[in-house]
Design an enzyme around this catalytic site. Structure first.
Site, PDB file in Angstrom:
ATOM      1  N   LYS A 260       0.861  -1.230  -0.160  1.00 43.54           N
ATOM      2  CA  LYS A 260      -0.025   0.060   0.061  1.00 43.54           C
ATOM      3  C   LYS A 260       0.840   1.295   0.083  1.00 43.54           C
ATOM      4  O   LYS A 260       1.830   1.275   0.819  1.00 43.54           O
ATOM      5  CB  LYS A 260      -0.704  -0.097   1.262  1.00 43.54           C
ATOM      6  CG  LYS A 260      -1.675   1.207   1.441  1.00 43.54           C
ATOM      7  CD  LYS A 260      -2.652   0.646   2.532  1.00 43.54           C
ATOM      8  CE  LYS A 260      -3.715   1.850   2.785  1.00 43.54           C
ATOM      9  NZ  LYS A 260      -4.728   1.100   4.106  1.00 43.54           N
TER      10      LYS A 260
ATOM     11  N   GLY B 210      -1.401   8.073  -5.483  1.00 42.22           N
ATOM     12  CA  GLY B 210      -1.005   6.935  -5.478  1.00 42.22           C
ATOM     13  C   GLY B 210      -0.033   6.535  -4.197  1.00 42.22           C
ATOM     14  O   GLY B 210       0.631   5.496  -4.339  1.00 42.22           O
TER      15      GLY B 210
ATOM     16  N   ASP C  41     -16.015  -1.882   0.200  1.00 45.68           N
ATOM     17  CA  ASP C  41     -14.754  -2.238  -0.255  1.00 45.68           C
ATOM     18  C   ASP C  41     -13.619  -2.476   1.045  1.00 45.68           C
ATOM     19  O   ASP C  41     -12.680  -2.929   0.850  1.00 45.68           O
ATOM     20  CB  ASP C  41     -14.338  -1.074  -1.141  1.00 45.68           C
ATOM     21  CG  ASP C  41     -14.177   0.350  -0.466  1.00 45.68           C
ATOM     22  OD1 ASP C  41     -15.314   0.764   0.078  1.00 45.68           O
ATOM     23  OD2 ASP C  41     -13.090   1.074  -0.374  1.00 45.68           O
TER      24      ASP C  41
END
Ligand code: AMP
Ligand code: MG
Length: 481
Positions: free
Chosen positions: A111, A124, A251
């Protein structure tokens, strides 16, 4: 030292269309900050090799061994109640699956590993504070016996990333999970109406998490029931620790029943069921007291997604799924009673006693964690410490204690079932600030040491067991950081 990692790639091989192959990022100076050596060993990984230049390059997302097959996972999800048909790993990558010495399969996932095609407007990136927060809290949860993803390593990238309060060190978390299948993974396929892929995903999920259901004519409904069971038990465990996840979007709700995605999460200090920490949760949707209702809401979204697999006749499918969700309500109640029965070390569930205990806390600003550690002393005839936890200790407490004693708790078991050290918000904030602002990891390491042995009292560590001062500012945590 060469890194010889054997990966398997069942997800990439079997679930085409549910990911995008992706690549490493060239960071200025990847560096390993923390390696979870006991976890590496339990996975059968060579901890020495993980610390080698190739190992660090992999853990930081800088360069991957040939055996890795980096992919960004696709998923959808309801975020704060609104549906997004495409979310996905905007800043994360699955490298592959590791089979541990016992034969169990674990995803290795990064991550903060750079933008992917799912990044939308995001950069990102992840920064050091939140990476350390996830490392710390997921480790604490694991030691507290709560199903969770695990932190394998934390790396810095050598560059700085712009966040709300300025430039912060870029970082990458390497984590493991029994899978990254989420309710949102099913929603992604369902939203595209691809019946065949939905069936393939269900079969895959069953093979991975409920292999005994393979080939069962009622597999979809039974799978729904298993996920419900795992998730209500999980949330009951959270409630028993005062844990607030903060972003219970679909999610972020796993099929495995593991806690995932430690963003704006925190442990409640003073008992207040309406407590919310997340800066973006203005409505209190994911407040402590709402977590059980939300998990069933999320399960209903899973049911919707797999409805055509439950029964070809839609109204019959709805009726059967509704039954499972309704049963989930009762299962949550049982799981919740079980958690507090265990915390109070009672020989059998005593719902009135447990409910009265919660009523005692109302408006009293009782430190949730300390309450349970004060019980053995109170039972041994020294109730002063327990009383002192209440803003205005009154008759209700004096009435409850003898009722509790009469229920014959196993006093000797209490300390082993109720943690002394949890990641308290004020300590977490101080430790993360020292690491991010001053590059000083000492406070973090000390706190990590304590929460890795949460039940064992250590001399001189009183401050790790103490609530924040009553006048301390309340903590707010930030999402998507
Ligand atoms: P989370 O709140 O971490 O569960 O993330 C929700 C969604 O936003 C996921 O699709 C993430 O991949 C994405 N996301 C969060 N932060 C970033 C970021 N900095 N860059 C790209 N995508 C992100
Ligand atoms: Mg997420």
């Amino acid at each position: 030292m060469t890194l010889s990692l054997r990966f398997e790639h069942s997800y990439a091989e079997q679930l085409h269309g549910l990911y995008v192959p992706w690549q490493a990022q060239d960071w200025p100076a990847p560096e390993l900050l923390l390696l979870n050596t006991p976890l590496a060993q339990s996975l059968g990984l060579d901890a020495q090799a993980l610390q080698s230049p190739e190992g660090v390059a992999m853990l930081a997302g800088h360069a991957f061994p040939d055996t890795a097959r980096p992919i960004a996972l696709a998923y959808a999800g309801h975020q704060f109640g609104g549906f997004s048909p495409q979310l996905g790993d905007g800043r994360a990558l699955l490298l592959g699956e590791i089979i541990d010495p016992s034969g169990a399969r674990h995803d290795l996932h990064l991550k903060g590993s750079g933008r992917t095609p799912f990044a939308r407007g995001g950069d990102g990136r992840a920064v050091l504070g939140p990476v350390l927060r996830e490392y710390l809290i997921s480790e604490a949860m694991a030691q507290l016996g709560v199903p969770t993803t695990r932190a394998l390593a934390a790396c810095t990238t050598g560059d700085r990333v712009l966040r709300q309060f300025g430039l912060e060190p870029g970082a990458v978390l390497a984590r493991t999970a029994s899978s990254h299948l989420r309710i949102g993974t099913f929603q992604f396929i369902a939203a595209r109406g691809d019946h065949q892929k939905l069936r393939a995903l269900l079969d895959y999920a069953i093979a991975r998490h409920d292999p005994d259901l393979a080939g069962d004519p009622d597999a979809a409904l039974k799978f729904l029931s298993r996920v419900t069971d795992r998730q209500v038990r999980l949330v009951a465990q959270w409630m028993g620790l005062g844990f607030i996840h903060g972003v219970m979007n679909t999610d972020n709700t796993t099929i495995s029943g593991e806690t995932i995605d430690y963003g704006p999460c925190a442990f409640m200090d003073r008992y207040a069921p309406e407590t919310v920490f997340s800066s973006i949760d203005q409505q209190g949707r994911y407040a402590y007291r709402n977590q059980p209702g939300i998990i069933l809401w999320n399960i209903a979204r899973l049911a919707e997604a797999i409805l055509p697999l439950i029964d070809a006749d839609e109204s019959r499918a709805i009726a059967r799924a509704t039954e499972v969700i309704e049963a989930g309500r009762a299962r949550y109640r049982d799981a919740w009673l079980e958690v507090f029965t265990r915390k109070l070390a009672l020989p059998a569930p005593d719902a009135p006693l447990i409910e009265e205990m919660h009523a005692l806390w109302a408006g009293q600003e009782v430190d949730f964690t300390s309450f349970f550690r004060a019980l053995p002393h109170a039972l041994a005839g020294a109730p002063e410490g327990l009383r002192a936890l209440f803003r205005a200790p009154g008759q209700a407490l004096e009435d409850w204690l003898p009722r509790y004693r009469a229920a014959a708790p196993d006093v000797a078991a209490l300390a082993a079932r109720n943690p002394l050290y949890i990641p308290r918000n004020h300590l977490v904030e101080d430790a993360l600030a020292a690491a991010s602002d001053d590059g000083d990891l000492q406070p973090f390491r000390k706190l990590l040491d304590r929460v890795q042995a949460p039940f064992t009292e250590v001399a001189g560590a009183e401050r790790y067991a103490s609530p924040a001062p009553r006048d301390a500012p309340s903590v707010v945590t930030f999402c998507g950081t």
